[in-house]
Design a protein around this motif. Sequence first.
Motif, PDB file in Angstrom:
ATOM      1  N   UNK A   5       0.852  -1.175   0.000  1.00 26.50           N
ATOM      2  CA  UNK A   5       0.000   0.000   0.000  1.00 26.50           C
ATOM      3  C   UNK A   5       0.894   1.232   0.000  1.00 26.50           C
ATOM      4  N   UNK A   6       0.678   2.128  -0.949  1.00 26.98           N
ATOM      5  CA  UNK A   6       1.490   3.337  -1.071  1.00 26.98           C
ATOM      6  C   UNK A   6       0.621   4.567  -0.866  1.00 26.98           C
ATOM      7  N   UNK A   7       1.215   5.590  -0.278  1.00 23.96           N
ATOM      8  CA  UNK A   7       0.550   6.884  -0.215  1.00 23.96           C
ATOM      9  C   UNK A   7       1.225   7.773  -1.247  1.00 23.96           C
ATOM     10  N   UNK A   9       2.060  11.185  -2.830  1.00 20.21           N
ATOM     11  CA  UNK A   9       2.112  12.540  -2.285  1.00 20.21           C
ATOM     12  C   UNK A   9       1.962  13.627  -3.340  1.00 20.21           C
ATOM     13  N   UNK A  10       2.116  13.295  -4.613  1.00 16.30           N
ATOM     14  CA  UNK A  10       1.880  14.313  -5.647  1.00 16.30           C
ATOM     15  C   UNK A  10       1.563  13.641  -6.978  1.00 16.30           C
ATOM     16  N   UNK A  11       1.100  14.449  -7.920  1.00 16.24           N
ATOM     17  CA  UNK A  11       0.672  13.923  -9.223  1.00 16.24           C
ATOM     18  C   UNK A  11       1.817  13.324 -10.023  1.00 16.24           C
ATOM     19  N   UNK A  12       3.036  13.840  -9.870  1.00 18.61           N
ATOM     20  CA  UNK A  12       4.185  13.299 -10.606  1.00 18.61           C
ATOM     21  C   UNK A  12       4.468  11.859 -10.184  1.00 18.61           C
ATOM     22  N   UNK A  13       4.334  11.587  -8.889  1.00 25.03           N
ATOM     23  CA  UNK A  13       4.574  10.230  -8.399  1.00 25.03           C
ATOM     24  C   UNK A  13       3.507   9.285  -8.950  1.00 25.03           C
ATOM     25  N   UNK A  14       2.262   9.739  -8.998  1.00 22.82           N
ATOM     26  CA  UNK A  14       1.190   8.887  -9.528  1.00 22.82           C
ATOM     27  C   UNK A  14       1.424   8.608 -11.012  1.00 22.82           C
ATOM     28  N   UNK A  15       1.869   9.611 -11.747  1.00 18.49           N
ATOM     29  CA  UNK A  15       2.172   9.422 -13.175  1.00 18.49           C
ATOM     30  C   UNK A  15       3.301   8.405 -13.342  1.00 18.49           C
ATOM     31  N   UNK A  16       4.290   8.452 -12.471  1.00 17.61           N
ATOM     32  CA  UNK A  16       5.397   7.498 -12.525  1.00 17.61           C
ATOM     33  C   UNK A  16       4.896   6.070 -12.300  1.00 17.61           C
ATOM     34  N   UNK A  17       4.006   5.899 -11.363  1.00 13.38           N
ATOM     35  CA  UNK A  17       3.442   4.570 -11.097  1.00 13.38           C
ATOM     36  C   UNK A  17       2.603   4.099 -12.283  1.00 13.38           C
ATOM     37  N   UNK A  18       1.879   5.022 -12.909  1.00 10.50           N
ATOM     38  CA  UNK A  18       1.117   4.657 -14.109  1.00 10.50           C
ATOM     39  C   UNK A  18       2.058   4.217 -15.228  1.00 10.50           C
ATOM     40  N   UNK A  19       3.199   4.879 -15.343  1.00  7.70           N
ATOM     41  CA  UNK A  19       4.192   4.481 -16.346  1.00  7.70           C
ATOM     42  C   UNK A  19       4.737   3.085 -16.052  1.00  7.70           C
ATOM     43  N   UNK A  27       1.016  -3.272 -10.996  1.00  3.61           N
ATOM     44  CA  UNK A  27      -0.406  -3.196 -11.353  1.00  3.61           C
ATOM     45  C   UNK A  27      -1.103  -2.328 -10.319  1.00  3.61           C
ATOM     46  N   UNK A  28      -1.833  -1.324 -10.786  1.00  5.70           N
ATOM     47  CA  UNK A  28      -2.601  -0.466  -9.896  1.00  5.70           C
ATOM     48  C   UNK A  28      -3.930  -1.171  -9.622  1.00  5.70           C
ATOM     49  N   UNK A  29      -4.169  -1.478  -8.349  1.00  7.91           N
ATOM     50  CA  UNK A  29      -5.371  -2.220  -7.978  1.00  7.91           C
ATOM     51  C   UNK A  29      -6.573  -1.310  -7.756  1.00  7.91           C
ATOM     52  N   UNK A  30      -6.343  -0.108  -7.342  1.00  6.88           N
ATOM     53  CA  UNK A  30      -7.451   0.806  -7.100  1.00  6.88           C
ATOM     54  C   UNK A  30      -6.944   2.120  -6.559  1.00  6.88           C
ATOM     55  N   UNK A  31      -7.832   3.082  -6.524  1.00  4.47           N
ATOM     56  CA  UNK A  31      -7.492   4.404  -6.029  1.00  4.47           C
ATOM     57  C   UNK A  31      -8.591   4.825  -5.078  1.00  4.47           C
ATOM     58  N   UNK A  32      -8.205   5.138  -3.838  1.00  3.39           N
ATOM     59  CA  UNK A  32      -9.164   5.541  -2.812  1.00  3.39           C
ATOM     60  C   UNK A  32      -8.950   7.018  -2.521  1.00  3.39           C
ATOM     61  N   UNK A  33      -9.881   7.857  -2.965  1.00  2.00           N
ATOM     62  CA  UNK A  33      -9.740   9.299  -2.799  1.00  2.00           C
ATOM     63  C   UNK A  33     -10.382   9.839  -1.537  1.00  2.00           C
ATOM     64  N   UNK A  34     -11.258   9.075  -0.921  1.00  2.00           N
ATOM     65  CA  UNK A  34     -11.976   9.617   0.229  1.00  2.00           C
ATOM     66  C   UNK A  34     -11.120   9.542   1.492  1.00  2.00           C
ATOM     67  N   UNK A  35     -11.171  10.580   2.307  1.00  4.50           N
ATOM     68  CA  UNK A  35     -10.406  10.548   3.555  1.00  4.50           C
ATOM     69  C   UNK A  35     -10.993   9.540   4.529  1.00  4.50           C
ATOM     70  N   UNK A  36     -10.130   8.953   5.336  1.00  7.55           N
ATOM     71  CA  UNK A  36     -10.578   7.982   6.330  1.00  7.55           C
ATOM     72  C   UNK A  36     -11.236   8.702   7.491  1.00  7.55           C
TER      73      UNK A  36
END
Length: 68
Positions: A5-7, A9-19, A27-36
């Motif tokens: 499980x990764x947190x 911290x910014x859009x560049x990191x998410x783009x890197x994971x998508x790459x 493999x990206x399993x899901x994205x949880x946007x709602x705060x706990x």
Amino acid sequence: MDTVLLQIKNDKAYKLIQDLEALSIVKILGKDNKPKENLHKRFRSFLNLTDEEFQQSVIDGRGNSNNS
């Protein structure tokens, strides 16, 4: 394979994971946007108690478990 499980911290990191996913490295399993939600807020509203009543209930509960 391991699942982690990764947190992100910014859009560049998410783009890197998508790459990395595009390269079939991860493999990206899901994205949880709602705060706990804090559990104490959820249970306090469920019990319909004020903050003071809830705190006293916790204190009373701890006192009863020590008597066993």
